[in-house]
Design an enzyme around this catalytic site. Sequence first.
Site, PDB file in Angstrom:
ATOM      1  N   LYS A 250       0.827  -1.207   0.000  1.00 11.50           N
ATOM      2  CA  LYS A 250       0.000   0.000   0.000  1.00 11.50           C
ATOM      3  C   LYS A 250       0.859   1.254   0.000  1.00 11.50           C
ATOM      4  O   LYS A 250       0.541   2.245  -0.660  1.00 11.50           O
ATOM      5  CB  LYS A 250      -0.910  -0.007   1.231  1.00 11.50           C
ATOM      6  CG  LYS A 250      -1.817   1.204   1.366  1.00 11.50           C
ATOM      7  CD  LYS A 250      -2.815   1.275   0.241  1.00 11.50           C
ATOM      8  CE  LYS A 250      -3.721   2.481   0.405  1.00 11.50           C
ATOM      9  NZ  LYS A 250      -4.570   2.680  -0.767  1.00 11.50           N
ATOM     10  N   GLU A 251       1.961   1.206   0.746  1.00 12.11           N
ATOM     11  CA  GLU A 251       2.821   2.384   0.858  1.00 12.11           C
ATOM     12  C   GLU A 251       3.666   2.622  -0.392  1.00 12.11           C
ATOM     13  O   GLU A 251       3.795   3.755  -0.848  1.00 12.11           O
ATOM     14  CB  GLU A 251       3.742   2.251   2.083  1.00 12.11           C
ATOM     15  CG  GLU A 251       3.029   2.415   3.415  1.00 12.11           C
ATOM     16  CD  GLU A 251       2.519   3.829   3.622  1.00 12.11           C
ATOM     17  OE1 GLU A 251       3.115   4.761   3.065  1.00 12.11           O
ATOM     18  OE2 GLU A 251       1.531   3.999   4.345  1.00 12.11           O
ATOM     19  N   SER A 252       4.288   1.573  -0.927  1.00  8.85           N
ATOM     20  CA  SER A 252       5.298   1.791  -1.976  1.00  8.85           C
ATOM     21  C   SER A 252       5.179   0.881  -3.187  1.00  8.85           C
ATOM     22  O   SER A 252       5.946   1.033  -4.128  1.00  8.85           O
ATOM     23  CB  SER A 252       6.699   1.600  -1.380  1.00  8.85           C
ATOM     24  OG  SER A 252       6.888   0.233  -1.018  1.00  8.85           O
TER      25      SER A 252
END
Length: 397
Positions: A250-252
Site C-alpha cells: 500500500k505504501e510503496s
Amino acid sequence: MGYEFELLRNFATRQGLELRLIVSTGLEESFRLLNEGAADIIAINFEYSEPRQKYAAFSKPINEISTILVQRKRAGMATNFEDLRNAEVTIKRGTIYLDKLMALNDSLDLNIQIVEVDESLESLILKVVENDLAYTVVDEDIALVNATYFDELDVDLSISSPSHVSWAVRKNAPQLLETLNDWIDRIHRTGFQAVLYEKYFLNKKNSYFRNSSAFSSVSGGRISVFDDLIKEGADRLGWDWRLLASLVYKESRFDTSAVSYAGAVGLLQLMPVTLRQFGVVNPSDPRESLSGGVNYLSYLDGFWLERVPDNNERLRFILASYNIGHGHVQDAWRLALKYGKDSGVWSNVAFYLERKSKPEVYRDPLVTSGYAKGHLAVQYVSEIINLYESYKVLVSP
C-alpha cells in the site's frame, strides 16, 4: 507540507527569516491579523479588486488561476454554462466567486441562485462529495487537489478565464513588498514555482501515491522479492507477515525508490523526521527502511496498548496512525469518549476521524491536532485489511 508552505519556506530561507505559520479561518480574520501586525504576509490567492485595496497592498502576480465549478460526476451533470440555468450554487461568503457568478448571470441571463455561507472551501467540497450540495465554486488549484482525493468529483468546467492572483502585505510595509516582488520574479525565472505547482496540483498519480493501489499479481506463494525481510519484521511485531506485506504494498508497491509528494521515502514511506527518529540512514536500503518502519509500528503499538487492549481492534488504530499520525487518531478517540462511545472499538473512533475535516469537529476543544482528511485514513485502513484478506487466500502463511 503544502504548496504555500514550500513557497513561504523558500522565501523565508532566502531572506534569513524565521517562518511562523498561522492557519486562518477566513479572509476577514486574515486581514485583521495582517493589519494588527500579528501576520506579515497573507499567502492566499487574491484576485485584484478595488475593495481589497483598502485593506492591504498586493504583490506581483504569483500565479494565474481559473475559477472552477465543483460537482459530482453523474448523468446530466453540468458540462456548459447553459446547464447551470436556474441551478443553485453554494459558495464561501466574502470571496470573488460571487462576482464571477453574477457576471455569468448578467451576460447569459442564467438565473443562477447564489447562496453564500460561512464555511470553508474544503467543507463545501466535502458536501458536494457527500451529495449534500449540487455545486460549489473554488480556485483551480483547490479543485485539482481535491479531485485527486475524490474520484467522484468533476472539476472540468471553468466559470472564468484564468486571472492573475497575488499575496498581500500591510500597506505600511513597502520594503517587504519590494523584497517579496523580487522573490516572485526569481521563482518564475528559475521555474521553482512551476515545479511546485506541478508537484501538488497536476501530477495526480504522485500526489495521491499513498492512497491509491491496484492489486498485485501473486504466484508461487510469494508476494514480493522482499518477503524474507518482511517476515523478519513481522516476527518482531508479532504480526502475520502477509499483513505487513499488505502495508508495504500500500505504501510503496514494493518500490525502494518510491518518493511521495509529501517527501516520504522507501518501502515503508517514512517522512524525514521519522527516519531520523527511528534510525534510518539510507531509506532506499530495503532492510533499513523496513527496520525503521517496524520500529515505528512497534512504537504505535505501545502507544495504543493501554487505550485499546484488544489486538484486532488495536491493529486498525496502528494502521490509521501510521497513515495520518497518532495525534489525529487520538483526537477521534477522545471524541468517542466524550460522546459515550466505546473508544476501544475502531468503528466508533473511525466515525469521528472521518469527520475531522468538518469545522464543528476539528474546532472541538478536545481536538489538539486540528483539521485532517480523516476519511482517507479510514479508507486506508480498510484497503490494507482487504488486501490482507486477499493475500491470506492466495499466499501460504
